[in-house]
Design an enzyme around this catalytic site. Structure first.
Site: not given
Lengths: 315, 253
Positions: B93, B181-182
C-alpha cells in the site's frame, strides 16, 4: 523457604519487599537500580483512573491500592491528583476522556488556576482526577533497594522478574518502546502530573521538583532499546510547547528510551515455567501494578493460591 | 468479491493494525470483522518490531504492508523494498504524504514511486485522491487497484466528496476501487459500498472506538449491507413524492 529474585527493577524490588514484609526472606540477584532497568525511565504516575480510560478494567482495580502501598514502604508519594487537558481545537477529546473514565470532575479556568496557576490562563476546561498520585521512580527504587539483601547465586525458589530479558522463557512477551525527555524549567510550577490529550502526540508532564519535569512517553511496537529518535523528541517537545510556551525555554537534562515488557493483552502475568516463577509484563503500569502483582506472588507462595494474574503452568 | 491482482477476497473490509489498546484487542477486532487483509506499517517500528509483526502474522490474514509516514518517492520506494523482505509479499500500500497537517497524498511523488515499484514487480495499492487524472496516471503507471481517500487519515469525517467518488467509480468500472482513510462510522463505509466501491480500508474508526471489537463487527455488517444494496440496484431518487399505493380510485368524500 529460600527465595532468589532475579531482576532488581520495580517488579523484583516490590516482590522482595512484599515477601520480606510478610516475614519471608528474599534476596535479589542484580545490581542496584540503574538505567539498565526499564523502570528507571518510568513516569511514576499512580493514575489508575486515567489509565482506566483505555486499559483493561483490571488495571484500575489493582492500581487503586498502589499509592498506599508505596507510602507504607516509606516512599514519598505526592497525592495531588492528575489534571487532564486538551487544546481548544480538540475539545471533543476531553469530553470523550471524561465519558470513558471515572474518578474525575470537570474544572473551569478559575478551578484550574486554583490548582495550577500557570495553566489557568491557557485552558478553559480540565478534568481533575483528585484521588491520583505520583512518585519519583528512581528515588522509590533506591529506597526499596537499599533495604533488601543481595546475592550472587541462585538458591531455593527462583522468581524471575527480568522483564524483556526473560523472553527466552516467556515466548509471548514483547517489547513496547517508550521514549522520554527530562527538562528543567524554573519559570513553570506544576504540582501534579498534567496529561495533554492530543490526537497525534499525547503527552504527560510529571513534576520532579526543583523545576524539573519528565515528559513522556511514546508507545512504539518495537523492542529496540537504543537512544530516542529525533521524531520522538520532536513530538514530545512540541506537545510540551503546546501545553505551555515557556517550556520551550527549558534546559534539556536527559533523553531516555527503553522497551517495556508486555503480554498480548498488556496485562501482567505470574507464570510457572518449569521450576521458576515468572512475574512480568507490567507494560506501562510498572509502579501502578507492581505492588498488586507482588501481593499476588506472595499469596501464591504462602497459600498456594492461583491469583488473578497467574496463568497456566508451562513446562 | 473484490479481486486484487488476481487474488479473490471474500470480505470487502480491510483493517489496519495501528493504535489498538493491545494486540489482544486487535486480534478480537479482526475476529469480529471477518477482514482478510491487514495493513501493517514498517516504518516506525523499523529495527525492533518483529514481535508485533509475528502477532499480526498469527492472525492468519493476508498482509498488505504500507509505506505510512513516508514523505517522498525515494523514501517510499526504500520502505516498500524493505517491506517485501520483511513480510515476504509483493503487495504494497503506497502512501506518499505531501502535507503534514492533512496527510494529503503527494500525488506527484506517488506517481513516481508507483512507476518504480510496478517496474520492480510490486503489486501497488496507491493511496490517492479521487482526482480522475491522477487515477488515470496511476493506472498507466501499472497500478491495478486505486485507493482514493474518503477524508484525511484518522479524521473520521466520512466521504468528503461523494460526487468525486461516484465519478471515479463511473470512470473506471472495471478497476478495483477501495475507499481508504477518513471512515469514522459504519454509515460512511456503507455509503462507499452503496456507490459500488469494491472494498473499504479503515483503521482508526475501529482502533479508537471504545469497544474496538464491537465496532469492527458493526463495520462488517454495514459493509455487507452496502454491498448488497449496490447489487440490488437501488431505486432512483426523485424530487416528487411517488406513493407506493395508487391515489386514483380512492373515494373522494
Amino acid at each position: 523457604m529460600t527465595l532468589t529474585i532475579l531482576g532488581g527493577g520495580v517488579m523484583g524490588l516490590c516482590i522482595a519487599t512484599e515477601l520480606t514484609r510478610r516475614g519471608i526472606p528474599a534476596a535479589i540477584l542484580d545490581e542496584a537500580p540503574s538505567p539498565q532497568a526499564c523502570s528507571w525511565w518510568a513516569g511514576g504516575m499512580l493514575a489508575p483512573y486515567c489509565e482506566g480510560e483505555s486499559a483493561n478494567e483490571a488495571v484500575l482495580r489493582h492500581g487503586l491500592g498502589a499509592a498506599d502501598w508505596w507510602q507504607a514502604q516509606g516512599v514519598p508519594v505526592t497525592r495531588n491528583g492528575t489534571l487532564v487537558v486538551s487544546l481548544a481545537r480538540d475539545a471533543g477529546a476531553l469530553a470523550r476522556f471524561a465519558r470513558r473514565s471515572r474518578g474525575h470532575r470537570m474544572l473551569d479556568a478559575p478551578g484550574i488556576a486554583a490548582l495550577e496557576p500557570d495553566l489557568g490562563a491557557r485552558f478553559s476546561r480540565a478534568l481533575f482526577f483528585e484521588p491520583e498520585a505520583h512518585l519519583a521512580p528512581r528515588q522509590a527504587l533506591a529506597i526499596l533497594s537499599e533495604r533488601l539483601g543481595r546475592t550472587d547465586t541462585t538458591a531455593g525458589t527462583v522468581i524471575d522478574c527480568r522483564g524483556l530479558s526473560a523472553r527466552e522463557a516467556l515466548r509471548d512477551l514483547r517489547g513496547v518502546r517508550g521514549e522520554m525527555v527530562v527538562i528543567r524549567c524554573p519559570e513553570i510550577t506544576l504540582s501534579r502530573p498534567i496529561r495533554l490529550l492530543h490526537p497525534r502526540m499525547p503527552l504527560y508532564v510529571v513534576p520532579r521538583g526543583d523545576g524539573v519535569f519528565m515528559l513522556g512517553a511514546t508507545m512504539v511496537e518495537s523492542d529496540r532499546r537504543g537512544r530516542p529518535t529525533a521524531r520522538a523528541v520532536l513530538e514530545l517537545l512540541s506537545a510540551a510547547f503546546a501545553l505551555h510556551p515557556a517550556l520551550a525555554e527549558a534546559e534539556v537534562l536527559e533523553l531516555g528510551a527503553d522497551a517495556r515488557p508486555a503480554f498480548p493483552d498488556n496485562l501482567p502475568r505470574i507464570r510457572r515455567v518449569g521450576g521458576v516463577i515468572h512475574a512480568n509484563g507490567l507494560y506501562r503500569h510498572g509502579f501502578l501494578l507492581a505492588p498488586a502483582v507482588a501481593g499476588m506472588v506472595a499469596d501464591h507462595l504462602q497459600h498456594q493460591t492461583r491469583p488473578e494474574f497467574m496463568d497456566a503452568d508451562h513446562d | 468479491m473484490p479481486v486484487f491482482y488476481g487474488t479473490e477476497i471474500e470480505s470487502p473490509l480491510m483493517l489496519g493494525t495501528a493504535g489498538y489498546p493491545s494486540p489482544k484487542v486487535l486480534a478480537d477486532a479482526f475476529a469480529r470483522s471477518g477482514a482478510e487483509i491487514a495493513t501493517v506499517s514498517l516504518r516506525r517500528e523499523a529495527g525492533g518490531g518483529q514481535d508485533f509483526w509475528s502477532l499480526i502474522q498469527s492472525l492468519g490474514v493476508r498482509l498488505l504492508p504500507n509505506t505510512a509516514g513516508c514523505h517522498g518517492a525515494r523514501e517510499a520506494v526504500t520502505t516498500a523494498q524493505m517491506a517485501r523482505e520483511v513480510f515476504g509479499t509483493d503487495w504494497i500500500k503506497l502512501e506518499v504524504i505531501g502535507h503534514t497537517d492533512t496527510l494529503q497524498p503527494d500525488v506527484f511523488g506517488l506517481l513516481e514511486a508507483a512507476r518504480i515499484l510496478a517496474a520492480e514487480g510490486f503489486k501497488v495499492f496507491p493511496y490517492c485522491t479521487e482526482d480522475l487524472t491522477v487515477c488515470e496516471r496511476l493506472l498507466d503507471a501499472g497500478c491495478h487497484v486505486l485507493m482514493p481517500w474518503g477524508a484525511p487519515i484518522g479524521s473520521g469525517l466520512g466521504l468528503n466528496n461523494p460526487h468525486g467518488l461516484r465519478a471515479l467509480r463511473a470512470a473506471f468500472p472495471d478497476v478495483p476501487l477501495v475507499v481508504d482513510a477518513g471512515i469514522g462510522l459504519p454509515s460512511h463505509a456503507a455509503a462507499a459500498m452503496e456507490m459500488g466501491y469494491d472494498a473499504v480500508l479503515l483503521n482508526s474508526a475501529v482502533a479508537r472506538a471504545g469497544d474496538p471489537a464491537a465496532m469492527a463487527a458493526a463495520m462488517s455488517d454495514a459493509i455487507r449491507a452496502g454491498r448488497a444494496a449496490y447489487l440490488a440496484d437501488p431505486m432512483e431518487r426523485t424530487d416528487m413524492a411517488i406513493p407506493s399505493t395508487p391515489v386514483i380510485g380512492r373515494a373522494f368524500l
